[in-house]
Design a protein around this motif. Structure first.
Motif, PDB file in Angstrom:
ATOM      1  N   MET A   1      -7.255  29.282  66.072  1.00 14.07           N
ATOM      2  CA  MET A   1      -7.321  28.005  66.785  1.00 14.07           C
ATOM      3  C   MET A   1      -7.290  28.264  68.289  1.00 14.07           C
ATOM      4  O   MET A   1      -6.399  28.922  68.802  1.00 14.07           O
ATOM      5  N   ASP A  83     -10.738  24.165  69.744  1.00 13.37           N
ATOM      6  CA  ASP A  83     -10.362  23.425  68.536  1.00 13.37           C
ATOM      7  C   ASP A  83      -9.435  22.268  68.878  1.00 13.37           C
ATOM      8  O   ASP A  83      -9.403  21.253  68.182  1.00 13.37           O
ATOM      9  N   CYS A 107     -14.567  17.382  71.855  1.00  7.16           N
ATOM     10  CA  CYS A 107     -13.656  18.046  70.914  1.00  7.16           C
ATOM     11  C   CYS A 107     -13.044  17.006  69.984  1.00  7.16           C
ATOM     12  O   CYS A 107     -12.690  15.902  70.421  1.00  7.16           O
TER      13      CYS A 107
END
Length: 321
Positions: A1, A83, A107
């Protein structure tokens, strides 16, 4: 991540103008504390960062923002690679709302309040109106261009959308204050300046710390020189006030700040910050727990961690100047 931390001031948002002495230390302290907390979370594979090239880079991989660069375009590119994005910006001129919109366009996971809540909190006048409608204790707030005749005694003026103590000045009376349509005017309330660091999650509201603010006054101008995170204890009045304020402004989420004045009659709300505030710089040390771990956006399988019983915070000094 991969996590993109975008703190407006230090990330190049002011590249086309002089860097303000008041905002740079606060932005730097928030950003660096957040970097340390995010890096400590399991599953974080790397941080994405940008920095004004007049300031030291927070990490070697940070993207510099130069004099001829468009910071918003650079941030959009970094957000598209991330992420999770955590935006931080002042409310001034709608900057925090604009930054959240940009991040959400790039995002899927953005740690931020809903825009409806941000719009209310970005106006001290609208915030006061909302709190008044809910009969919550607050500092009466009026347009500086037309103060009511019943307003007497020392007053304070500040930008309606200002962040922190930006352009905050005390005056001996309303007659001495400017009739500026961009300012609001409030009675000067005697008491202890403080702030509340609050965690808002889908499963409830938690008061994390009660912080004493250290204000200085020079020729009538008020400024924040620092604060003591966790200096003050929670009482029943604060325990009732915090969830009531959050309920009054639907859409608040994550770690937010509520500025208050502690008076003999009880706490009164000055403003609500729909984002982390300078108190975050001392939050981890004060709680002895990583506060970023409480946020569901960072739990990869979607399960919320149980809120631990938090011991009394240990006071931590955050010196800004």
């Amino acid at each position: 991540m991969r996590v993109f931390i975008c703190e407006f001031v230090t990330a190049g948002g002011l590249r086309g103008q002089d860097l303000p002495e008041t905002l740079v230390p606060e932005g730097t302290r928030m950003r660096d504390a957040l970097i340390a907390d995010i890096e400590a979370l399991p599953g974080v594979g790397g941080l994405l960062l940008a920095h004004d090239d007049r300031l030291p880079a927070p990490q070697a991989s940070s993207v510099p923002v130069g004099a001829n660069d468009d910071p918003w375009a650079i941030w959009a590119g970094l957000a598209a690679q991330a992420d999770v994005v955590w935006p931080i910006a002042p409310e001034t001129h709608g900057l925090i709302a604009r930054l959240i919109r940009l991040m959400r366009a790039q995002c899927a996971h953005v740690v931020a309040c809903d825009l409806a809540a941000v719009e209310i909190c970005s106006s001290k006048f609208l915030t006061a109106q909302r709190l008044a409608a809910m009969a919550l204790p607050h500092v009466p707030t009026f347009r500086a261009a037309a103060p009511p005749p019943e307003l007497t005694g020392p007053v304070v003026t500040k930008p309606d959308d200002g962040a922190g103590c930006e352009n905050t000045r005390r005056w001996a009376s309303p007659d001495a204050a400017p009739r500026d349509p961009d300012l609001i005017i409030q009675p000067f309330v005697e008491g202890t300046p403080a702030s509340l660091t609050v965690l808002v999650r889908p499963d409830g509201v938690t008061l994390l710390t009660v912080n004493r603010q250290h204000l200085t006054e020079t020729d009538g101008m008020l400024s924040l020189s620092g604060l003591t995170v966790g200096a003050l204890g929670e009482d029943e009045r604060l325990a009732r006030l915090v969830p009531a304020v959050v309920a009054a402004i639907p859409g608040l989420s994550g770690i937010i700040g509520i500025d208050i004045i502690l008076t003999p009659a009880g706490p009164v709300v000055v403003e609500v910050n729909p984002r982390i505030t300078t108190s975050y710089a001392g939050l981890h040390q004060a709680l002895a727990i990583n506060p970023a771990a409480f946020l569901p956006e960072f739990i990869r399988d979607g399960r919320l961690p149980a809120m631990p019983h938090l011991p009394a915070a240990s006071p931590v000094e955050v010196v800004l100047r």
